[in-house]
Design an enzyme around this catalytic site. Sequence first.
Site, PDB file in Angstrom:
ATOM      1  N   ASP A  35       0.586   9.116   7.247  1.00 52.02           N
ATOM      2  CA  ASP A  35       2.023   9.221   7.487  1.00 52.02           C
ATOM      3  C   ASP A  35       2.472   7.991   8.315  1.00 52.02           C
ATOM      4  O   ASP A  35       1.969   7.790   9.431  1.00 52.02           O
ATOM      5  CB  ASP A  35       2.288  10.530   8.267  1.00 52.02           C
ATOM      6  N   GLU A  87     -11.439 -13.393  23.958  1.00 52.08           N
ATOM      7  CA  GLU A  87     -12.648 -12.670  23.553  1.00 52.08           C
ATOM      8  C   GLU A  87     -13.003 -13.078  22.138  1.00 52.08           C
ATOM      9  O   GLU A  87     -13.927 -12.564  21.548  1.00 52.08           O
ATOM     10  CB  GLU A  87     -12.499 -11.160  23.739  1.00 52.08           C
ATOM     11  N   CYS A 119      -9.441  -8.179  27.225  1.00 51.35           N
ATOM     12  CA  CYS A 119      -8.027  -8.564  27.373  1.00 51.35           C
ATOM     13  C   CYS A 119      -7.683  -9.074  28.764  1.00 51.35           C
ATOM     14  O   CYS A 119      -6.507  -9.281  29.077  1.00 51.35           O
ATOM     15  CB  CYS A 119      -7.127  -7.377  27.050  1.00 51.35           C
ATOM     16  N   THR A 162      -3.886  -1.356  15.252  1.00 47.80           N
ATOM     17  CA  THR A 162      -3.644  -1.985  16.559  1.00 47.80           C
ATOM     18  C   THR A 162      -4.202  -3.409  16.595  1.00 47.80           C
ATOM     19  O   THR A 162      -4.572  -3.910  17.641  1.00 47.80           O
ATOM     20  CB  THR A 162      -4.241  -1.142  17.714  1.00 47.80           C
ATOM     21  N   SER A 212     -11.039   4.892  25.842  1.00 45.47           N
ATOM     22  CA  SER A 212     -10.506   3.614  26.347  1.00 45.47           C
ATOM     23  C   SER A 212      -9.143   3.822  27.005  1.00 45.47           C
ATOM     24  O   SER A 212      -8.806   3.137  27.975  1.00 45.47           O
ATOM     25  CB  SER A 212     -10.427   2.565  25.224  1.00 45.47           C
ATOM     26  N   HIS A 244      -0.442  -4.230  30.229  1.00 48.97           N
ATOM     27  CA  HIS A 244      -1.184  -4.669  29.040  1.00 48.97           C
ATOM     28  C   HIS A 244      -0.776  -3.749  27.882  1.00 48.97           C
ATOM     29  O   HIS A 244      -0.682  -2.533  28.058  1.00 48.97           O
ATOM     30  CB  HIS A 244      -2.692  -4.592  29.295  1.00 48.97           C
ATOM     31  N   LYS A 253       2.349   5.500  28.286  1.00 52.02           N
ATOM     32  CA  LYS A 253       1.330   6.290  28.981  1.00 52.02           C
ATOM     33  C   LYS A 253       1.066   5.683  30.371  1.00 52.02           C
ATOM     34  O   LYS A 253       0.889   6.398  31.350  1.00 52.02           O
ATOM     35  CB  LYS A 253       0.029   6.315  28.175  1.00 52.02           C
ATOM     36  N   ASN A 298      -1.441  -6.244  18.993  1.00 51.20           N
ATOM     37  CA  ASN A 298      -2.281  -6.534  20.159  1.00 51.20           C
ATOM     38  C   ASN A 298      -2.787  -7.970  20.065  1.00 51.20           C
ATOM     39  O   ASN A 298      -3.500  -8.319  19.119  1.00 51.20           O
ATOM     40  CB  ASN A 298      -3.473  -5.559  20.216  1.00 51.20           C
ATOM     41  N   SER A 331     -10.924  -4.273  28.593  1.00 51.55           N
ATOM     42  CA  SER A 331     -11.967  -3.271  28.399  1.00 51.55           C
ATOM     43  C   SER A 331     -13.294  -3.764  28.939  1.00 51.55           C
ATOM     44  O   SER A 331     -13.545  -4.969  29.045  1.00 51.55           O
ATOM     45  CB  SER A 331     -12.106  -2.964  26.910  1.00 51.55           C
TER      46      SER A 331
HETATM   47  P1  HMG Z   1      -6.055   7.820  16.478  1.00 51.58           P
HETATM   48  O1  HMG Z   1      -7.063   8.654  17.192  1.00 51.58           O
HETATM   49  O2  HMG Z   1      -6.211   7.674  14.998  1.00 51.58           O
HETATM   50  O3  HMG Z   1      -4.584   8.327  16.751  1.00 51.58           O
HETATM   51  O4  HMG Z   1      -6.029   6.350  17.065  1.00 51.58           O
HETATM   52  P2  HMG Z   1      -4.088   9.659  17.481  1.00 51.58           P
HETATM   53  O5  HMG Z   1      -4.474  10.847  16.683  1.00 51.58           O
HETATM   54  O6  HMG Z   1      -4.461   9.632  18.954  1.00 51.58           O
HETATM   55  O7  HMG Z   1      -2.528   9.434  17.324  1.00 51.58           O
HETATM   56  C1  HMG Z   1      -1.899   8.381  17.989  1.00 51.58           C
HETATM   57  C2  HMG Z   1      -0.510   8.850  18.432  1.00 51.58           C
HETATM   58  O8  HMG Z   1       0.271   9.103  17.258  1.00 51.58           O
HETATM   59  C3  HMG Z   1      -0.535  10.188  19.200  1.00 51.58           C
HETATM   60  O9  HMG Z   1       0.502  10.108  20.143  1.00 51.58           O
HETATM   61  C4  HMG Z   1      -0.202  11.221  18.122  1.00 51.58           C
HETATM   62  O10 HMG Z   1       0.381  12.400  18.638  1.00 51.58           O
HETATM   63  C5  HMG Z   1       0.800  10.433  17.299  1.00 51.58           C
HETATM   64  P3  HMG Z   1       0.214  10.537  21.690  1.00 51.58           P
HETATM   65  O11 HMG Z   1      -0.226  11.941  21.650  1.00 51.58           O
HETATM   66  O12 HMG Z   1      -0.909   9.637  22.169  1.00 51.58           O
HETATM   67  O13 HMG Z   1       1.487  10.285  22.393  1.00 51.58           O
HETATM   68  N1  HMG Z   1       0.920  10.873  15.911  1.00 51.58           N
HETATM   69  C6  HMG Z   1       2.089  10.940  15.252  1.00 51.58           C
HETATM   70  N2  HMG Z   1       3.364  10.702  15.643  1.00 51.58           N
HETATM   71  C7  HMG Z   1       4.353  10.874  14.729  1.00 51.58           C
HETATM   72  N3  HMG Z   1       4.123  11.301  13.450  1.00 51.58           N
HETATM   73  C8  HMG Z   1       2.874  11.558  13.027  1.00 51.58           C
HETATM   74  C9  HMG Z   1       1.787  11.388  13.947  1.00 51.58           C
HETATM   75  N4  HMG Z   1       0.439  11.560  13.856  1.00 51.58           N
HETATM   76  C10 HMG Z   1      -0.075  11.232  15.068  1.00 51.58           C
HETATM   77  N5  HMG Z   1       2.669  11.964  11.775  1.00 51.58           N
HETATM   78  C11 HMG Z   1      -6.201   4.961  19.028  1.00 51.58           C
HETATM   79  C12 HMG Z   1      -5.338   5.937  18.245  1.00 51.58           C
HETATM   80  C13 HMG Z   1      -5.358   4.309  20.100  1.00 51.58           C
HETATM   81  C14 HMG Z   1      -7.362   5.730  19.670  1.00 51.58           C
HETATM   82  C15 HMG Z   1      -6.775   3.888  18.040  1.00 51.58           C
HETATM   83  O14 HMG Z   1      -5.710   3.167  17.469  1.00 51.58           O
HETATM   84  C16 HMG Z   1      -7.754   2.931  18.660  1.00 51.58           C
HETATM   85  O15 HMG Z   1      -8.950   3.231  18.783  1.00 51.58           O
HETATM   86  N6  HMG Z   1      -7.276   1.706  19.083  1.00 51.58           N
HETATM   87  C17 HMG Z   1      -8.130   0.702  19.673  1.00 51.58           C
HETATM   88  C18 HMG Z   1      -8.431   0.977  21.146  1.00 51.58           C
HETATM   89  C19 HMG Z   1      -7.192   0.835  22.014  1.00 51.58           C
HETATM   90  O16 HMG Z   1      -6.187   0.241  21.648  1.00 51.58           O
HETATM   91  N7  HMG Z   1      -7.289   1.339  23.281  1.00 51.58           N
HETATM   92  C20 HMG Z   1      -6.212   1.235  24.242  1.00 51.58           C
HETATM   93  C21 HMG Z   1      -6.708   1.250  25.679  1.00 51.58           C
HETATM   94  S1  HMG Z   1      -8.035   0.061  25.937  1.00 51.58           S
HETATM   95  C22 HMG Z   1      -7.230  -1.480  25.946  1.00 51.58           C
HETATM   96  O17 HMG Z   1      -6.047  -1.535  26.059  1.00 51.58           O
HETATM   97  C23 HMG Z   1      -8.082  -2.702  25.787  1.00 51.58           C
HETATM   98  C24 HMG Z   1      -7.999  -3.373  24.424  1.00 51.58           C
HETATM   99  O18 HMG Z   1      -6.773  -4.052  24.295  1.00 51.58           O
HETATM  100  C25 HMG Z   1      -9.199  -4.313  24.239  1.00 51.58           C
HETATM  101  C26 HMG Z   1      -9.430  -5.413  25.258  1.00 51.58           C
HETATM  102  O19 HMG Z   1      -9.413  -5.207  26.448  1.00 51.58           O
HETATM  103  O20 HMG Z   1      -9.779  -6.529  24.782  1.00 51.58           O
HETATM  104  C27 HMG Z   1      -8.097  -2.370  23.287  1.00 51.58           C
END
Ligand code: HMG
Length: 412
Positions: A35, A87, A119, A162, A212, A244, A253, A298, A331
Amino acid sequence: MNARPESSVGIDAAAFAGPRGCLDLADLAAARGIDPAKFLQGLGQRRMAIASPCEDTVSLAVAAADRALSAFDIDPGDIGTLIVGTETGVDHSKPVAVYVHELLGLSERCRTFETKHACYGAMAGLTASMDWIASGRARGRKALVIASDIARYGLGTPGEPTQGAGAVALVIDRRPRLLTIDPSRIGDFTRQVMDFWRPLYSKVAFADGHYSIRCYLDALTAARADAVGPGAELLDDLAACLYHVPFVKMAKKAHQRHLEIERGAPLDLERDADRHLLAEDHGRRVAPWLELNAEIGNIYTGSLFLALIDLLRQAADRFAGRSISLFSYGSGCGATFCLGEVAEAASDWSSALDPADDLARRRMLDITDYERFVRDGESADTAESLDPAAYGLGEGLFYVGTVDHQRRYVRG
Ligand code: HMG
């Protein structure tokens, strides 16, 4: 006139440069049978910048730095420190920064290195540059800090929406024209965690996505406490809070956590009053400066500074002399929370900073092209000859292949 004392240090110039291609997240959602609201509302992203095999960390860094130096009229000969935070290095030994040093024509009287901490690399470079200037070692010279990254997750993984790519160049100097940073209120945090990592053998990152998010929020609490003390009230004095931004929703959040720290209790989003408080505060202090992040995705170590560019292009006049907070998270993990003050005349540079024209000229990729870029990218480091035209690229500096184990760059 800038009444800032000679001792003030911070960001004197900034610019963003990204790849020419981008992918609409609605198209990605359709291709993956998801979706689109999950990506657009759930993550808050609209598009993500996609680098072709000819656009790498070096070429993006050079484009951003060229832009910052020329738009802010800075002589490359005045740069005495060059740091590239990334990175997405292109060599296990040779830093991206030394390629960039040559391609920018910087003076040999310059220390040059790369920082890596996911990051967090550019924030590490920024604070190290401030220390270099404050110590007297700079002797009137400036530091150039470039955040340059290509975020890659596997096709079909939760991280795929992302991704993003791009570079932000920052010039650090005394009496900065954009943002002064208060060295007495910089807080740091480090903890070994396996939330996101990219082993030497992998082009794509591995992430424990939900973990994360928790690591990021814990790091915010700890770095903020180190900067100003655990109980300090800050928000009333802040015009904006920048975080970030791995995806736009993450900043919401983070801001929720920031509000919870200030009031000393969790928000209950089932309650109207708490939901209202978050919506109002986030809508005023955070959301308006996430437009570029929503369009670009990102860019890892540059993501926080992309939000800063967004703020300065839109609100530098309104926020002159006002304080803002900046939170960088990498991270693994490392984090810094600090406070800055928007310079009185920062709005003079709002249009120089604005990448809107470049974004409007980007080429919208379809899924077939996007997946071709990803596939070709896997072997790009060993390809002898790459043709930028095959990826729709015209003018610019591009990586064109590796001959005798040496990377080649050509300005087309
Ligand atoms: P996921 O598990 O597939 O998604 O991946 P989800 O099920 O958690 O859904 C995401 C959001 O969409 C949720 O919202 C759902 O409710 C909503 P929330 O509850 O969080 O507010 N949702 C919907 N909304 C509207 N209509 C719908 C619908 N379905 C779901 N139909 C995840 C999400 C972020 C885990 C994934 O994208 C991921 O693994 N990303 C990579 C890691 C990441 O970005 N981490 C962030 C923190 S760490 C960081 O920032 C460091 C980084 O930049 C790296 C570095 O340092 O180099 C990553």
